[in-house]
Scaffold this active site. Structure first.
Site, short mmCIF file in Angstrom:
data_model
loop_
_atom_site.label_atom_id
_atom_site.label_comp_id
_atom_site.label_asym_id
_atom_site.label_seq_id
_atom_site.Cartn_x
_atom_site.Cartn_y
_atom_site.Cartn_z
N GLY A 188 0.83 -1.21 0.00
CA GLY A 188 0.00 0.00 0.00
C GLY A 188 0.86 1.25 0.00
O GLY A 188 2.07 1.19 -0.27
N ASN A 189 0.24 2.36 0.28
CA ASN A 189 0.99 3.62 0.38
C ASN A 189 0.31 4.50 1.42
O ASN A 189 -0.77 4.18 1.91
CB ASN A 189 1.08 4.31 -0.98
CG ASN A 189 -0.29 4.64 -1.54
OD1 ASN A 189 -1.00 5.46 -0.98
ND2 ASN A 189 -0.68 3.96 -2.63
N SER A 190 0.97 5.61 1.75
CA SER A 190 0.47 6.39 2.90
C SER A 190 -0.40 7.57 2.49
O SER A 190 -0.56 8.51 3.26
CB SER A 190 1.65 6.86 3.75
OG SER A 190 2.61 7.45 2.92
#
Ligand SMILES: Cc1cc2nc3c(=O)[nH]c(=O)nc-3n(C[C@H](O)[C@H](O)[C@H](O)COP(=O)(O)O)c2cc1C
Length: 402
Positions: A209-211
């Site tokens: 995922g990513n933030s």
């Protein structure tokens, strides 16, 4: 879907005899198709019943600062309103606004508002002409508050003079004028906004995922809605709630997001792709949780490329497509050059580039962006709170639509 012209109005009712006439104003707004949220002061209930206000507004009336605190209503009401209208506004309420007091829900909503404030004072002549009230009204006007002057005529007692609350139609038209002044320049424009990050599953509990928090996209959606656009929001995984009152499609992976976007493009005038979509996903998703020792001592994950939604959408013949580029550039010159490269390679009408190694951008409340056109021209720069950056991006949208 919400119509572009449907306003979200907070109607504040304070404790004067004219509170019964607030019912007429609320009814007029509801009949015009607007969403009306009544906020009453405690004194208002001395003059008008809660049940009446609820029945007429088609919504529960809010009056307590400390009810449903998890909704953060004391701030959200003001933030989300296209306008706050206080009718009647007592001398006491006017003084409280001037002083910035927030002893109740209405005071808090007024302080947290982003849209215009309209007040319709109502009181006896002596109170209206008292030096304190005269001063307070002058201060409010100076601050841009719309004051709908009271009329002259019979007052509550046997007396008569200036101080009667203005007629309902005057309050309603002053409100519409005030909202128009805050630029409904995107009225009728159908905008699709993506926000948040995608998650590409490795197994039932793990993902790549990513933030991305979704904050910039939510700010864009809110600003576009207030400016009159009809907004549809495609939400990836977000740290914040998606904007309320807007149609939302959940799309947690790149492939789901692709479908959600492409299937709406024919009904979209402007696509703003603020979501952080994973470029790659695991080649295989394990249907059972991967065990610690099942992958050997030096495990690797094979990845496959995700669809390039931005490039695909940018080929649409009619939709104006704006992409985002989060870059770890060392300075603005490098950011500009990366943005130009992305703009030309994707075929988008514009790219909003932000530096994600500057302590701003992803996951924070503020942002720092450069907007570049598809042919590499710098269209603007903006930095500050995400809502103000959103307004600048929407200005670029207007510019590009000509
Ligand atoms: C019968 C009666 C009528 C009142 N009418 C008004 C009025 O028309 N305008 C006003 O400013 N205050 C009026 N007041 C005084 C307010 O109710 C009082 O200042 C109250 O604190 C206002 O609270 P609020 O501004 O929080 O609603 C009236 C009081 C009474 C007892």
């Amino acid at each position: 879907m919400r119509e572009a012209s449907r306003l979200r109005l907070v109607v504040g009712v304070s404790g004067g005899i004219a509170a019964y006439k607030a019912v007429g104003a609320i009814r007029a707004f509801v009949m015009d198709g607007h969403d009306v949220q009544v906020v009453a002061t405690q004194a208002a209930y001395e003059f008008v019943g809660k049940s009446t206000l609820e029945a007429i507004s088609h919504n529960p009336v809010f009056d307590s600062l400390y009810d449903d605190v998890s909704q953060v209503r004391h701030v959200a009401l003001g933030q989300n309103a296209d306008a706050i209208v206080i009718a009647p506004a007592t001398a006491h309420t006017l003084a409280g606004i001037v002083a910035g007091l927030a002893p109740d829900l209405l005071g808090n909503a007024v302080l947290a508002r982003r849209g215009p404030l309209v007040v319709a004072p109502a009181m006896h002549t002596e109170m209206w002409q008292n030096a304190a009230t005269v001063h307070n009204v002058a201060v409010l006007r100076e601050r841009g508050v719309v004051v709908v002057d009271p009329a002259s005529g019979p007052l509550t007692g046997n007396d008569s003079g200036v101080g009667r609350m203005a007629e309902v139609h005057s309050i309603v038209s002053a409100t519409y004028a005030a909202v128009g002044r805050s630029a409904r320049d995107l009225a009728g424009v159908r905008i699709l906004i993506t926000g948040g990050g995608t998650r590409e599953a490795l197994d039932p509990v793990r993902f790549i995922g990513n933030s991305s928090s979704g904050r910039q996209a939510v700010a864009l959606a809110e600003a576009a809605r207030v400016r009159g656009a009809s907004v549809h929001f495609v939400a990836g995984h977000m740290d914040v709630e998606p904007p309320s009152g807007i149609d939302i499609t959940r799309a947690g992976t790149a492939e789901l997001m692709r479908s959600a976007v492409l299937e709406r493009l024919d009904d979209t005038d402007v696509l703003i792709m603020a979501a952080a979509v994973a470029d790659y996903r695991p080649a295989q998703m394990s249907s059972t949780k991967l065990k610690k020792n099942s992958l050997g001592s030096n495990p690797t994950i094979e990845l496959v490329e995700n669809p390039d939604i931005l490039a695909e959408a940018a080929r649409h013949p009619r939709c104006l497509v704006i992409g985002f580029a989060a870059e770890t550039a060392v300075n603005d010159a490098e950011l500009l050059s990366l943005a130009r490269h992305k703009a030309s390679s994707k075929g988008a009408a514009a790219i909003v580039a932000n530096r994600v190694n500057s302590g701003r951008g992803i996951g924070t409340d503020d942002n720092d962006v450069i907007v570049v056109s598809g042919d590499g021209r710098e269209l603007g720069r903006s930095s500050g709170e995400k809502l103000s950056v959103a307004q600048s991006i929407l200005d670029v949208v207007l510019h590009l639509r000509g």
